[in-house]
Design a protein around this motif. Structure first.
Motif, short mmCIF file in Angstrom:
data_model
loop_
_atom_site.label_atom_id
_atom_site.label_comp_id
_atom_site.label_asym_id
_atom_site.label_seq_id
_atom_site.Cartn_x
_atom_site.Cartn_y
_atom_site.Cartn_z
N ALA A 1 12.38 14.29 -1.53
CA ALA A 1 13.36 13.68 -0.64
C ALA A 1 13.24 12.16 -0.76
O ALA A 1 12.15 11.61 -0.87
N MET A 2 14.37 11.47 -0.74
CA MET A 2 14.36 10.03 -0.96
C MET A 2 14.08 9.21 0.28
O MET A 2 14.01 7.98 0.22
N GLN A 3 13.88 9.86 1.40
CA GLN A 3 13.60 9.11 2.63
C GLN A 3 12.38 8.20 2.45
O GLN A 3 11.32 8.63 2.00
N ASN A 4 12.54 6.93 2.80
CA ASN A 4 11.46 5.93 2.76
C ASN A 4 10.91 5.72 1.35
O ASN A 4 9.75 5.35 1.18
N ARG A 5 11.75 5.92 0.33
CA ARG A 5 11.34 5.66 -1.05
C ARG A 5 12.31 4.66 -1.70
O ARG A 5 13.51 4.74 -1.48
N THR A 6 11.78 3.82 -2.51
CA THR A 6 12.48 2.78 -3.26
C THR A 6 13.15 1.79 -2.30
O THR A 6 13.26 2.03 -1.09
N TYR A 7 13.60 0.69 -2.83
CA TYR A 7 14.17 -0.37 -1.99
C TYR A 7 15.37 0.12 -1.20
O TYR A 7 15.71 -0.43 -0.14
N ARG A 8 16.05 1.15 -1.67
CA ARG A 8 17.27 1.60 -1.00
C ARG A 8 17.00 2.27 0.33
O ARG A 8 17.86 2.32 1.20
N TYR A 9 15.77 2.79 0.49
CA TYR A 9 15.48 3.55 1.71
C TYR A 9 14.17 3.14 2.39
O TYR A 9 13.91 3.55 3.51
N PHE A 10 13.34 2.35 1.71
CA PHE A 10 12.03 2.01 2.27
C PHE A 10 12.19 1.05 3.45
O PHE A 10 12.91 0.05 3.36
N THR A 11 11.52 1.37 4.55
CA THR A 11 11.68 0.59 5.78
C THR A 11 10.47 -0.25 6.11
O THR A 11 10.49 -1.01 7.09
N GLY A 12 9.41 -0.15 5.30
CA GLY A 12 8.20 -0.91 5.58
C GLY A 12 8.23 -2.30 4.96
O GLY A 12 9.21 -2.73 4.35
N ASN B 1 0.86 -1.18 0.00
CA ASN B 1 0.00 0.00 0.00
C ASN B 1 0.90 1.23 0.00
O ASN B 1 2.12 1.11 -0.10
N LEU B 2 0.29 2.38 0.13
CA LEU B 2 1.06 3.63 0.13
C LEU B 2 1.26 4.19 1.53
O LEU B 2 1.65 5.35 1.69
N ASP B 3 1.01 3.37 2.55
CA ASP B 3 1.20 3.83 3.93
C ASP B 3 2.67 4.21 4.14
O ASP B 3 3.59 3.48 3.74
N GLY B 4 2.87 5.35 4.76
CA GLY B 4 4.22 5.80 5.06
C GLY B 4 4.89 6.58 3.96
O GLY B 4 5.98 7.11 4.15
N PRO C 1 28.25 0.14 6.06
CA PRO C 1 27.81 0.52 7.41
C PRO C 1 28.72 1.53 8.10
O PRO C 1 28.29 2.20 9.06
N ASP C 2 29.97 1.67 7.66
CA ASP C 2 30.90 2.59 8.32
C ASP C 2 30.95 3.96 7.66
O ASP C 2 31.80 4.79 8.02
N ALA C 3 30.09 4.21 6.70
CA ALA C 3 30.07 5.53 6.07
C ALA C 3 29.65 6.57 7.11
O ALA C 3 28.77 6.32 7.95
N PRO C 4 30.23 7.76 7.07
CA PRO C 4 29.93 8.79 8.08
C PRO C 4 28.61 9.53 7.82
O PRO C 4 28.27 10.43 8.59
N VAL C 5 27.92 9.19 6.73
CA VAL C 5 26.64 9.83 6.41
C VAL C 5 25.61 8.74 6.14
O VAL C 5 25.94 7.55 6.03
N ARG C 6 24.36 9.15 6.02
CA ARG C 6 23.32 8.20 5.65
C ARG C 6 23.62 7.61 4.28
O ARG C 6 23.93 8.32 3.33
N VAL C 7 23.51 6.30 4.17
CA VAL C 7 23.70 5.62 2.89
C VAL C 7 22.55 4.64 2.69
O VAL C 7 21.84 4.30 3.65
N PRO C 8 22.33 4.18 1.47
CA PRO C 8 21.27 3.20 1.25
C PRO C 8 21.45 1.96 2.13
O PRO C 8 22.58 1.54 2.41
N GLN C 9 20.32 1.36 2.55
CA GLN C 9 20.39 0.17 3.39
C GLN C 9 20.94 -1.04 2.63
O GLN C 9 21.54 -1.93 3.22
N THR C 10 20.76 -1.03 1.35
CA THR C 10 21.45 -1.93 0.44
C THR C 10 21.36 -1.31 -0.94
O THR C 10 20.44 -0.53 -1.21
N GLU C 11 22.33 -1.61 -1.80
CA GLU C 11 22.38 -0.90 -3.08
C GLU C 11 22.96 -1.79 -4.16
O GLU C 11 24.02 -2.38 -4.00
N LEU C 12 22.24 -1.90 -5.28
CA LEU C 12 22.71 -2.68 -6.43
C LEU C 12 23.95 -2.02 -7.01
O LEU C 12 23.96 -0.83 -7.32
N LYS C 13 24.99 -2.84 -7.21
CA LYS C 13 26.22 -2.33 -7.80
C LYS C 13 26.77 -3.23 -8.90
O LYS C 13 27.86 -2.98 -9.42
#
Length: 895
Positions: A749-760, A738-741, A817-829
């Motif tokens: 802003a990319m917060q909570n959007r796409t697989y890289r940042y979505f937490t639901g 659904n579109l909750d959240g 995980p050791d990056a000093p800023v927010r980074v994607p929770q996982t990222e295709l490379k």
């Protein structure tokens, strides 16, 4: 002298050049004499020198005219008229018959760079053939050129966006890799000439909402800009050397994209070293001064001067005409220096010279591609392969592959709906096969029953039928009714525009009919005018006779034509009785649009369709289901209700975008009713965007996500359902529950959007897809440590423990995980699409380049990463893939 110069404007035959040059729109200043130099025609001189020589001989008015998308001829210099606007999103579009490949989002689901490159190569073959065909006929309409405004490499960050179907999904890396493959396929590999010119669009930060795109201001952080919205454009320029870039409608951080020095000067030409041309999205320059759009300047001349000063070279004006027509006044008032106009025109002619438009055709290998390639057997086989590869198996409890001996009930509004084959920005298919037709051809009609079951939504139906000889009749000379309507074909006479609020030239039928014939079906594609046999010529038709419905009901008609029944114009559904003959008259004028420079007959098929809206569609579907062994439901939405800035306002849909991601209520009700029949049920969902198939996931036996799979849909889908083809597609977007959240649609802003940042919780994750094989991953070999600046090379073993050869998509995800800023929770490379034979193993070697092992800091800068690097290699994201289908390891990156 003019004729001599035209004869040596050597990209054209003499006849084509003289026919394509028009005095319309060209200036005739006192100093517009014959050219003082012909260096621009000398192929022994470098292109830049030739271009400068040509542009230096143009008057200011002539130069400005060359900055419109429909650039007029300059006869004295041997320059023919040329329209830059052409489309090739998933096949040559809007230029008549062409091979239609899966919609872009479907091609992304292939996760296959090699196949993507092959498709683009086929498209550019067909584009070259069509261009030279029309050129030889002296035609320079829109959609006949070699400058393709594709691909769309915007990020599909929100599932509500109706144009997301045109993109390669939500991930910057996947989008960039596929974009490079597509661009290089379009542009070819000749060191001297471009095959066609590709365009990366829309630069930048552009992905809805459609209804407010002309006025929206998207505020984005430097981090989101460089981490999400720009990487695919950087690859398009730096790796693929894309020839053109289209700037977007929206503002970015307060400035219109087509007037953004940050985007066009600092990033595009500064950081990326782009040396091609930039065009506006169509009408975007007018948005600068339109009170209902950005309204950031008061006058067209100021908007034009601003855009060109920032680096926009070409104005696509469409029905809003060309704002750049005001550049003469802008020069006169000192708003812009003429040297910037010279610069823009030189960039534009560099593209035309690279395409070989001013060289002898014998020097340009691509000029010899013939029309035989259009819809060739090779291209038909390629689109079938792509169609199958684009489909994603989302669920299968064992019902698939289907047993060929089972009786099948094919149900659903998209079962026989050609719209869902094509998507948007499409050509006219050579051999379209709907899902119903594919199953009937495979099994035989006696084994397949069909019922639409419901509307797509509201009063939009997927099963409207062509009016044909079953119900159309005319009175013969003997007074008896015979099949078909009598068509009278006329020449057209055009009148001057008198109502300047409606910029179209009135037309009327002229004289007596040139041709009278009986037409048995209201389904036509006219590549030539029936009245004079000219390519794309104008004409008008009046069809008359009677219509005799086979069933009583209320009928809704769908056509651009004027239709009258029993003397009354049809503007709403009409009640008709079975067996009763009603006089019918259908009138259509096929007249070119001079304002938009478009042909009346090349863009689309002309049809008249109708549908009985009073039938109990669900009852018939249930009756068929009860008599069948298995039910296959072809559901979903269509490009008639999701797409670009559409006049559609329905429950769940808003001017092309979506307000929810569920199936329409009519279809949910149909599925629930069919469930009660107790038969095995397979759902095939057609859509250009993610769908919340929550109930279906819990209640049907198998689900295939088909997107909009191209003209070979029916054939490819059938082979996939029956196991002749093993599914290999993987989702290029997340399917949410659904579109909750979710933030507001216009929040970038990319917060909570796409697989890289979505937490639901998601329904089906990005990268997900099932198949009929069982490929497991073992023996991941990679170094324990790595120094900054070193590539990451590794190997992994793929084991196919099944009887089905697999087209396996291996996906590489990293986390820092050791990056000093927010980074994607996982990222295709990284990813690779490989064949793994049944019962065999293969070792895959892959390398992740050192410049990929970076993170984006809060200032938008790339920083080399140090610390623990979490690596996952397998069939999907690490948190979703089964344990035997993924290999994980941590390494340390040191300075």
């Amino acid at each position: 002298m003019k004729k001599t110069l035209l004869a040596i404007a050597v990209s054209l035959s003499c006849a084509a050049c003289s026919n394509s040059v028009s005095s319309s729109g060209t200036s005739s200043p006192a100093d517009a004499t014959s050219p003082s130099s012909s260096v621009y025609l000398d192929t022994s001189v470098d292109i830049q020198t030739r271009v400068k020589d040509l542009v230096a001989q143009m008057t200011l008015e002539e130069k400005i005219g060359q900055m419109y998308n429909d650039a007029p001829a300059i006869e004295r210099l041997g320059i023919p008229a040329y329209d830059y606007w052409n489309e090739a999103l998933h096949g040559v579009a809007r230029a008549g018959k062409a091979t239609v490949f899966p919609q872009a989002i479907g091609m992304a689901a292939m996760w296959d760079k090699e196949l993507m490159h092959s498709i683009a190569t086929a498209i550019s073959d067909e584009g070259r053939a069509k261009h030279h065909f029309y050129l030889n006929e002296g035609l320079s309409y829109r959609y006949t050129g070699l400058t393709f405004w594709s691909p769309n490499i915007n990020i599909f960050r929100d599932p509500r966006w109706g144009r997301g179907q045109e993109t390669y999904g939500e991930d910057p890396y996947l989008t960039g890799e596929l974009g490079v493959a597509f661009i290089t396929g379009l542009q070819g590999d000749n060191p001297d000439y471009l095959k066609t010119a590709a365009t990366a669009k829309h630069f930048a930060v552009h992905n809805g909402p459609e209804i407010s795109r002309h006025s929206d201001n998207y505020v984005v952080s430097d981090k989101d800009l460089y981490e999400t919205y720009l990487p695919a454009f950087e690859k398009a320029v730096v790796e693929a050397d894309v020839e053109a870039v289209m700037c977007a409608y929206n503002r970015i951080n307060d400035l219109p994209a087509c007037g953004s020095d940050m985007l066009l000067k600092d990033i595009l030409r500064g950081q990326y070293k782009f040396d091609g041309h930039v065009m506006s999205d169509c009408g975007a320059i007018r948005d600068f001064y339109d009170p209902e759009a950005h309204d950031v300047v008061d006058a067209p001349a100021a908007a034009a001067a601003w855009a060109v000063t920032s680096g926009t070279d070409l104005n696509c004006g469409t029905g809003r005409l060309s704002t750049f027509a005001n550049l003469n006044f802008a020069v006169q008032k000192g708003l812009i220096d003429e040297r910037l106009i010279d610069q823009a025109v030189e960039r534009l002619f560099m593209t035309r010279f690279k395409l070989g438009m001013f060289d002898d055709a014998s020097k340009v290998e691509y000029a010899g591609i013939s029309m035989d390639v259009v819809g060739s057997s090779e291209h038909q086989a390629l689109t079938e392969k792509a169609s199958a590869a684009s489909m994603v198996l989302l669920k299968n409890n064992g019902v698939l592959p289907l047993d060929k001996n089972l009786k099948v009930a094919v149900i659903g509004p998209n079962a026989n709906n050609e719209d869902v084959l094509l998507g948007n920005y499409n050509g006219l298919p050579i051999n379209p096969v709907t899902p119903l037709e594919g199953l009937q051809q495979y099994l035989g009609k006696e084994q397949v029953t069909y019922a639409a079951g419901s509307a797509v939504i509201d009063d939009i139906y997927g099963h409207a039928e062509i009016l044909d000889s079953r119900v159309l009749f005319h009175e013969a000379d003997n007074g008896k009714l015979q099949s078909g309507l009598q068509g009278k074909y006329y020449k057209l006479a055009s009148s001057p525009i008198t109502d300047f609020t409606q910029l179209s030239f009135p037309t009327e039928l002229s004289g007596d009919p040139v041709l009278t014939r009986v037409d048995n079906a209201m389904d036509f594609y006219f590549d030539r005018s029936p009245v004079d046999d000219t390519v794309l010529g104008n004409f008008g038709v009046v069809w008359e006779g009677v219509i005799k419905p086979e069933r009583s009901g209320q009928y809704q008609f769908d056509s651009q034509a004027q239709i009258s029944i029993d003397g009354s114009a049809v503007t709403a559904p009409v009640t008709l009785k079975a067996g009763q003959a009603y006089p019918i008259k259908i009138t259509m004028h096929f007249a070119d649009d001079k304002i938009s420079n478009t042909s009346a007959i090349m863009r689309q098929q002309f049809t008249v369709r109708w549908v009985n809206t009073s039938e109990d569609l669900q009852a018939r579907a249930l009756a068929n289901a009860k008599e069948a062994d298995v039910v296959v439901v072809m559901a979903g939405i269509t490009p008639r209700i999701e797409g670009e800035e559409m006049p559609v306002k329905l429950d769940g849909f808003n001017y092309g975008d979506r307000t929810d991601i569920d199936l329409p209520d009519e279809q949910k009700a149909l599925l629930k009713a069919l469930k009660k029949a107790g038969k095995p049920m397979v759902l095939v969902n057609f859509s250009g965007s993610a769908m919340a198939l929550n109930w279906s996931n819990d209640n049907v036996d198998a689900i295939v996500q088909a997107f909009y799979p191209g003209e070979a849909t029916g054939t490819a889908l059938t082979k996939l359902l029956y196991g002749d083809i093993n599914p290999s597609g993987r989702l290029p977007v997340t399917f949410y529950r659904n579109l909750d959240g979710f933030a507001d649609f216009d929040d970038y802003a990319m917060q909570n959007r796409t697989y890289r940042y979505f937490t639901g919780e998601v329904l089906y994750p990005f990268g997900y897809g099932l198949d009929y094989s069982n490929v497991t991953y073992t023996d991941l070999q990679l170094p324990k440590t790595l120094n900054v600046g070193e590539d990451l090379s590794f190997s992994v073993t793929l084991n196919n423990n099944s009887e089905h050869t697999a087209g396996q998509v291996t996906q590489v995800y990293l986390h820092m995980p050791d990056a000093p800023v927010r980074v994607p929770q996982t990222e295709l490379k990284g990813f690779s699409h490989d064949e793994v034979k049944a019962g065999s193993s293969t070792t895959l070697n892959m390398t992740i380049a050192a410049d990929t092992l970076v993170y984006i800091d809060d200032n938008g800068a790339k920083q080399p990463y140090t610390g623990t690097l979490e690596v996952s290699v397998g069939d999907g994201q690490p948190q979703y893939a089964n344990a035997d289908k993924v290999q994980k390891a941590n390494i340390t990156i040191r300075r």
